[in-house]
Motif scaffolding. Structure first.
Motif, PDB file in Angstrom:
ATOM      1  N   GLY A 124       1.063  -1.042  -0.092  1.00  0.00           N
ATOM      2  CA  GLY A 124       0.031  -0.030   0.044  1.00  0.00           C
ATOM      3  C   GLY A 124       0.728   1.259   0.074  1.00  0.00           C
ATOM      4  N   LEU A 125       2.018   1.146   0.582  1.00  0.00           N
ATOM      5  CA  LEU A 125       2.965   2.271   0.651  1.00  0.00           C
ATOM      6  C   LEU A 125       3.486   2.500  -0.855  1.00  0.00           C
ATOM      7  CD1 LEU A 125       4.405   4.645   2.183  1.00  0.00           C
ATOM      8  CD2 LEU A 125       6.192   2.601   2.549  1.00  0.00           C
ATOM      9  N   LEU A 126       3.933   1.685  -1.596  1.00  0.00           N
ATOM     10  CA  LEU A 126       4.088   1.857  -2.936  1.00  0.00           C
ATOM     11  C   LEU A 126       2.986   2.614  -3.678  1.00  0.00           C
ATOM     12  CD1 LEU A 126       5.340  -1.548  -3.783  1.00  0.00           C
ATOM     13  CD2 LEU A 126       6.737   0.526  -3.232  1.00  0.00           C
ATOM     14  N   ALA A 127       1.726   2.199  -3.469  1.00  0.00           N
ATOM     15  CA  ALA A 127       0.514   2.888  -4.263  1.00  0.00           C
ATOM     16  C   ALA A 127       0.388   4.346  -3.854  1.00  0.00           C
ATOM     17  CB  ALA A 127      -0.786   2.288  -3.882  1.00  0.00           C
ATOM     18  N   THR A 128       0.852   4.561  -2.510  1.00  0.00           N
ATOM     19  CA  THR A 128       0.682   5.876  -1.955  1.00  0.00           C
ATOM     20  C   THR A 128       1.770   6.743  -2.559  1.00  0.00           C
ATOM     21  OG1 THR A 128      -0.036   5.213   0.283  1.00  0.00           O
ATOM     22  CG2 THR A 128       0.840   7.533   0.135  1.00  0.00           C
ATOM     23  N   ILE A 129       2.978   6.242  -2.496  1.00  0.00           N
ATOM     24  CA  ILE A 129       4.123   7.043  -3.157  1.00  0.00           C
ATOM     25  C   ILE A 129       4.050   7.061  -4.725  1.00  0.00           C
ATOM     26  CG2 ILE A 129       6.773   6.741  -3.974  1.00  0.00           C
ATOM     27  CD1 ILE A 129       7.443   5.117  -1.286  1.00  0.00           C
ATOM     28  N   GLY A 130       3.523   6.273  -5.508  1.00  0.00           N
ATOM     29  CA  GLY A 130       3.116   6.290  -6.896  1.00  0.00           C
ATOM     30  C   GLY A 130       2.220   7.367  -7.109  1.00  0.00           C
ATOM     31  N   ALA A 131       1.075   7.634  -5.987  1.00  0.00           N
ATOM     32  CA  ALA A 131       0.106   8.590  -6.393  1.00  0.00           C
ATOM     33  C   ALA A 131       0.370   9.948  -5.919  1.00  0.00           C
ATOM     34  CB  ALA A 131      -1.134   7.984  -5.594  1.00  0.00           C
ATOM     35  N   THR A 132       1.193  10.092  -5.003  1.00  0.00           N
ATOM     36  CA  THR A 132       1.790  11.370  -4.452  1.00  0.00           C
ATOM     37  C   THR A 132       2.895  11.982  -4.893  1.00  0.00           C
ATOM     38  OG1 THR A 132       2.324  10.492  -2.401  1.00  0.00           O
ATOM     39  CG2 THR A 132       0.144  10.835  -2.322  1.00  0.00           C
ATOM     40  N   SER A 133       3.777  11.147  -5.195  1.00  0.00           N
ATOM     41  CA  SER A 133       5.106  11.645  -5.459  1.00  0.00           C
ATOM     42  C   SER A 133       5.048  12.718  -6.486  1.00  0.00           C
ATOM     43  CB  SER A 133       6.131  10.650  -5.909  1.00  0.00           C
ATOM     44  OG  SER A 133       6.609   9.827  -4.631  1.00  0.00           O
ATOM     45  N   PRO A 134       4.421  12.661  -7.715  1.00  0.00           N
ATOM     46  CA  PRO A 134       4.458  13.580  -8.562  1.00  0.00           C
ATOM     47  C   PRO A 134       3.910  15.142  -8.208  1.00  0.00           C
ATOM     48  CG  PRO A 134       3.555  11.816  -9.699  1.00  0.00           C
ATOM     49  CD  PRO A 134       3.616  11.376  -8.164  1.00  0.00           C
ATOM     50  N   PHE A 135       3.120  15.068  -7.267  1.00  0.00           N
ATOM     51  CA  PHE A 135       2.484  16.279  -6.828  1.00  0.00           C
ATOM     52  C   PHE A 135       3.479  16.830  -5.655  1.00  0.00           C
ATOM     53  CE2 PHE A 135      -1.132  13.647  -8.193  1.00  0.00           C
ATOM     54  CZ  PHE A 135      -1.835  14.527  -8.905  1.00  0.00           C
ATOM     55  N   ILE A 136       3.982  16.074  -4.837  1.00  0.00           N
ATOM     56  CA  ILE A 136       4.930  16.470  -3.949  1.00  0.00           C
ATOM     57  C   ILE A 136       6.219  17.365  -4.792  1.00  0.00           C
ATOM     58  CG2 ILE A 136       6.654  15.894  -2.234  1.00  0.00           C
ATOM     59  CD1 ILE A 136       4.814  13.786  -1.113  1.00  0.00           C
ATOM     60  N   GLY A 137       6.736  16.730  -5.738  1.00  0.00           N
ATOM     61  CA  GLY A 137       7.369  16.957  -6.593  1.00  0.00           C
ATOM     62  C   GLY A 137       7.261  18.453  -7.317  1.00  0.00           C
ATOM     63  N   LEU A 138       5.872  18.594  -7.919  1.00  0.00           N
ATOM     64  CA  LEU A 138       5.193  19.931  -8.435  1.00  0.00           C
ATOM     65  C   LEU A 138       5.135  20.765  -7.404  1.00  0.00           C
ATOM     66  CD1 LEU A 138       3.860  21.053 -10.767  1.00  0.00           C
ATOM     67  CD2 LEU A 138       1.893  20.065  -9.872  1.00  0.00           C
ATOM     68  N   PHE A 139       4.908  20.497  -5.996  1.00  0.00           N
ATOM     69  CA  PHE A 139       4.797  21.466  -5.031  1.00  0.00           C
ATOM     70  C   PHE A 139       6.290  22.195  -4.869  1.00  0.00           C
ATOM     71  CE2 PHE A 139       5.651  22.387  -0.404  1.00  0.00           C
ATOM     72  CZ  PHE A 139       4.867  23.451  -0.239  1.00  0.00           C
ATOM     73  N   LEU A 176      12.630  14.550  -9.768  1.00  0.00           N
ATOM     74  CA  LEU A 176      12.469  13.414  -8.764  1.00  0.00           C
ATOM     75  C   LEU A 176      11.673  12.707  -8.143  1.00  0.00           C
ATOM     76  CD1 LEU A 176      15.026  15.310  -6.144  1.00  0.00           C
ATOM     77  CD2 LEU A 176      15.482  13.290  -7.583  1.00  0.00           C
ATOM     78  N   GLY A 177      10.465  13.599  -8.174  1.00  0.00           N
ATOM     79  CA  GLY A 177       8.883  13.255  -8.190  1.00  0.00           C
ATOM     80  C   GLY A 177       8.557  12.270  -9.183  1.00  0.00           C
ATOM     81  N   LEU A 178       8.903  12.338 -10.246  1.00  0.00           N
ATOM     82  CA  LEU A 178       8.617  11.123 -11.370  1.00  0.00           C
ATOM     83  C   LEU A 178       9.515  10.191 -11.337  1.00  0.00           C
ATOM     84  CD1 LEU A 178       8.234  13.549 -14.396  1.00  0.00           C
ATOM     85  CD2 LEU A 178       6.337  12.412 -13.059  1.00  0.00           C
ATOM     86  N   VAL A 179      10.810  10.247 -10.785  1.00  0.00           N
ATOM     87  CA  VAL A 179      11.700   9.107 -10.529  1.00  0.00           C
ATOM     88  C   VAL A 179      11.327   8.385  -9.336  1.00  0.00           C
ATOM     89  CG1 VAL A 179      14.043   8.534  -9.524  1.00  0.00           C
ATOM     90  CG2 VAL A 179      13.885  10.363 -11.290  1.00  0.00           C
ATOM     91  N   ALA A 180      10.730   9.063  -8.518  1.00  0.00           N
ATOM     92  CA  ALA A 180      10.055   8.107  -7.232  1.00  0.00           C
ATOM     93  C   ALA A 180       8.617   7.502  -7.744  1.00  0.00           C
ATOM     94  CB  ALA A 180       9.822   9.085  -6.060  1.00  0.00           C
ATOM     95  N   ALA A 181       7.851   8.152  -8.521  1.00  0.00           N
ATOM     96  CA  ALA A 181       6.598   7.701  -8.798  1.00  0.00           C
ATOM     97  C   ALA A 181       6.376   6.407  -9.872  1.00  0.00           C
ATOM     98  CB  ALA A 181       5.725   8.848  -9.157  1.00  0.00           C
ATOM     99  N   ILE A 182       7.363   6.544 -10.888  1.00  0.00           N
ATOM    100  CA  ILE A 182       7.257   5.539 -11.896  1.00  0.00           C
ATOM    101  C   ILE A 182       7.597   4.241 -11.491  1.00  0.00           C
ATOM    102  CG2 ILE A 182       8.239   5.019 -14.178  1.00  0.00           C
ATOM    103  CD1 ILE A 182       8.173   7.884 -15.002  1.00  0.00           C
ATOM    104  N   PRO A 183       8.955   4.152 -10.855  1.00  0.00           N
ATOM    105  CA  PRO A 183       9.049   2.656 -10.244  1.00  0.00           C
ATOM    106  C   PRO A 183       8.197   2.245  -9.305  1.00  0.00           C
ATOM    107  CG  PRO A 183      11.117   4.390 -10.168  1.00  0.00           C
ATOM    108  CD  PRO A 183       9.814   5.055 -10.407  1.00  0.00           C
TER     109      PRO A 183
END
Length: 239
Positions: A124-139, A176-183
């Motif tokens: 479930g943590l992977l799903a959270t990272i994949g969903a939120t990382s792009p937005f965190i990076g955008l912030f 970095l947000g995309l690097v975290a989210a895509i994998p």
């Protein structure tokens, strides 16, 4: 003076908020790969154990022998012990073959569902990272660009050489947000498929246990009808 645009230098030159965002995304990426390695080892061990238990139950002539062959623990052992326990508790109910099988099935289904939840634990943590990382990076990017424009307004310098470093540092957060989210998304889908495969093996074990239960009850009914006394679960008739 030559400005370096390497990722490390941009990280060091970034503001405090953008730097915290970058560190958070780096931590998320490291967690993603740590979960991938841990779950891959776990699934490999589970599949091997389930395959061994399936072979043992397939060759067993009765549930008692299957119980002995699955003493190494795991879900196979739990399924066999659950069937044994329910059968022992139902010995005082006469002529209850169908009811006994129904109660055992209900118990095994709950164990099967619990094993499915256990196999997906941590993903479930992977799903959270994949969903939120792009937005965190955008912030981080938006905050960095705001800071850059504020600095431009304060210094009244509109040269591209002045604007570019701050914007590049801000855009690094999005990268970095995309690097975290895509994998994280790819690994989550991979682990979900592995979990589904393991759940299918658990379902096969449940079917094998119920086949042994039905076989034992059939033997007991046949021998009881012939006037012989038999302990349900014992291997007889050539075993």
């Amino acid at each position: 003076m030559t400005v370096s645009f390497s990722p490390w230098d941009m990280f060091l030159n970034a503001g405090h908020v953008v730097r915290c965002v970058m560190m958070l995304l780096t931590l998320a990426s490291l967690l993603t790969w740590a979960i991938f390695l841990a779950k891959s080892v776990e699934f490999f061990s589970v599949r091997r154990r389930l395959s061994r238990a399936e072979r043992n139950l397939e060759s067993a002539g009765c549930l008692d022998r299957g119980k002995v062959d699955t003493r190494d623990g795991g879900i196979a052992h739990m399924l066999v012990m659950a069937a044994e326990t329910e059968r022992e508790r139902s010995r005082d109910i006469p002529d209850d073959r169908d009811g006994l099988k129904e109660r055992i099935v209900l118990h095994l289904e709950r164990l099967e569902a619990a094993e499915g939840r256990r196999l997906m634990r941590g993903t479930g943590l992977l799903a959270t990272i994949g969903a939120t990382s792009p937005f965190i990076g955008l912030f981080g990017t938006v905050w960095g660009i705001m800071t850059s424009f504020t600095g431009i307004a304060a210094t009244k310098a509109t040269s591209l050489a002045v604007v570019a470093p701050g914007i590049a540092e801000a855009l690094l957060a999005t990268a970095l947000g995309l690097v975290a989210a895509i994998p994280a998304v790819v690994i989550y889908n991979h682990l979900a498929r592995q979990s589904a495969s393991c759940r299918a093996q658990v379902a096969d074990l449940t079917a094998l246990v119920m086949r042994l239960v039905s076989r034992d009850l059939g033997r007991a009914q046949a021998l009881t009808g012939s006037g012989q006394i038999v302990r349900i679960g014992s291997c007889v008739a050539g075993e």
